[in-house]
Scaffold this active site. Sequence first.
Site, short mmCIF file in Angstrom:
data_model
loop_
_atom_site.label_atom_id
_atom_site.label_comp_id
_atom_site.label_asym_id
_atom_site.label_seq_id
_atom_site.Cartn_x
_atom_site.Cartn_y
_atom_site.Cartn_z
N GLY A 328 0.82 -1.20 0.00
CA GLY A 328 0.00 0.00 0.00
C GLY A 328 0.85 1.25 0.00
N LYS A 329 0.18 2.38 -0.10
CA LYS A 329 0.85 3.67 -0.13
C LYS A 329 0.02 4.67 0.64
CE LYS A 329 2.72 7.13 -3.33
NZ LYS A 329 2.92 7.49 -4.76
N GLY A 330 0.67 5.38 1.55
CA GLY A 330 -0.01 6.38 2.34
C GLY A 330 0.64 7.74 2.16
N GLY A 331 0.24 8.69 2.98
CA GLY A 331 0.75 10.04 2.84
C GLY A 331 2.20 10.20 3.23
N GLY A 333 4.64 7.52 2.96
CA GLY A 333 5.54 6.53 2.39
C GLY A 333 4.81 5.32 1.85
N GLU A 334 5.58 4.28 1.53
CA GLU A 334 5.03 3.06 0.97
C GLU A 334 5.33 1.88 1.87
OE1 GLU A 334 5.26 3.80 -3.81
OE2 GLU A 334 7.15 3.34 -2.79
N LYS A 349 7.90 -0.32 6.07
CA LYS A 349 7.38 1.01 5.74
C LYS A 349 8.56 1.93 5.44
CE LYS A 349 4.29 4.47 5.81
NZ LYS A 349 3.05 4.55 5.06
N ASP A 445 -4.04 8.79 15.48
CA ASP A 445 -4.60 8.63 14.13
C ASP A 445 -5.34 7.30 14.02
OD1 ASP A 445 -5.22 9.43 11.60
OD2 ASP A 445 -3.33 8.81 10.71
#
Length: 648
Positions: A328-331, A333-334, A349, A445
């Site tokens: 997956g990819k978030g704000g 990093g990957e 990560k 979060d």
Amino acid sequence: MATQGLHLILVIFFNHLICLISEQEGSGFIYNGFLQAQPDLHLDGAAKILTPGGLLQLTNASTQQMGHAFFNQSFDSSEKNFSFSTHFVCALVPKPGAEGGHGIAFVVSSSLDFTHADPTQYMGLSNISTNGSPSYHLLAVELDTAKSVEFDDIDKNHVGIDINSLRSIESASASYYSNTKGKNESLQLLSEQPVQVWVDYERSLLNVTVAPLRIQKPNHPLLSRSINLTQIFPDQNYQYILGWSFSRSRVLLQRLDFSKLPQIPHPRAKQKQTSPLLVVLFVLLSLVVLAKYAEVREAWEKDYGPHRFSYQSLYKATRGFEQDGRLGKGGFGEVYRGNLPRIGDIAVKRVYHDSKQGMKQFVAEVVTMGSLKHRNLVPLLGYCRRKGELLLVSEYMSNGSLDRYLFHREKPPLSWPQRFVILKDIASALSYLHTGANQVVLHRDIKASNVMLDFDFNGRLGDFGMARFEDYGDSLPATAAVGTVGYMAPELTTMGTSTRTDVYAFSAFMLEVTCGRRPLDTKVPAEKRHLIRWVYDCWRSDSLLDAVDTRLGLECSEEEVDMVLKIGLLCTNVDAESRPAMEQVVQYMNKNLPLPNFSPDSPGIGVYIPVFLDAACTSRSSLVPSSSPPSPHNSMFITHTITYGDGR
């Protein structure tokens, strides 16, 4: 069939069973290494026991070679209900620069004489005249690393059952059944990695099972065949046996002690004289490789040595961070899937940064997070620093993130019992972070995409330390507003983070899981856009259950759903001090504490004040530390945005 070149060698791992006097029931042996094995073992050919480790080497990678290790105990296979079980660990180590030879075999035979056997495709068991003869009297389980057209081999990495012939009566590509994933995983026989083999014979049924080292015996065998033993009895490799256990009874089979097994030597190609040009090219190549794996290391990091992974090991574990392994990819990093020896599957990560301050404190917090122990936290294993990126390593969760099951149609919807268990799991994890650890840990979060599901669909609060890094290079106070729109408590921009802001985010998460909707959804009518307000409106109109995810159908418990939705509204009270602590939330959900009396008319209930992160970040001067700390303990501010899928 012609051999594939002189590099092919032949070896056999041999157990000698003969129809003589029966030994006592349950008799057997176990060797964790073979220093004490003689005179019980009879070796011939190239076979020998290496010192000081006690590794049983069957061949040494010379061409056209075979070796046998016989156990000098005999059994009567004609007795009623004859059975046996064996477990051994072997390794087929390729010679550098060679393709490898044929494989290794566990053998039941009526004879000790294999002097006339041929290597290569005959695996040191037979020759052109004896192969296939009914008078040969041989049962073998082969681990073959070459494909022989003559014997109809299926591929060059297979396991087979042979009777009186090298043409297998049953075979399959090498693989093992993963008990955790519920499916078969491929297994490479010719490698430097030890392989476990189990052979069980009981009630005329022969089962063959294989697996990598340290993997629990799979629930399902690779091969299973009905065989009557009384009818059978009236490569260029370094090949090693690390340990061997045998018993006449499957129940009494002793377990090998992996900690006592000898080490596998790693062969290296012979050194040859090289030209100056090659030396220069080698140096240049080395510089390129060093640059590729270059890491950032500072003196203070020696205190965290056990928690630091080398970049090279993570690069190899993820196959160079290949896209096929991207989870997956978030704000920030990957995330990539990988596999490390002795650890297993991991999630890595990659967090990109340009901060020059606060790294020591950040790594200290990451290492501290790694010491937290709770069954509903994803274990954080360690970190690596390299140039402009930080890599965080955690255990891999086989069922990915929760949001994939709530909002993505390719996944089947979770049932209410599954969702309720997950909610209780995360409540328990947060209660531990707030009150059970040595320091108060603020997550900051909490949302569905940050909740991981293990193989049993238990909820795990995921990797930590992700978004926190963004703040360390700045002058922001530790209580700066961090989070995701829809989950952020209204006091964040004035009072900063606390355990109460975590409680608010958890309440939004509770509603999200129960209603199958995100806390803020611009694609629905205005009256339903803000989830907290819409659930409140449903309660006020005496139709609270109308807010529940329609995909749950009639299977959900109305009592549990009603309780969860009301706890969610109670925890979103606009007055932070009126929200319950996570300890109380856990007690409410376990029905150990009754809900307080409150109604839609109670002060602070149903008030939704959206907090937008961009606005908070542009008003940094207004961010001041809370005047009332959440706990007398030292607080640690950690957050994460890791997802298995596209982060939202």
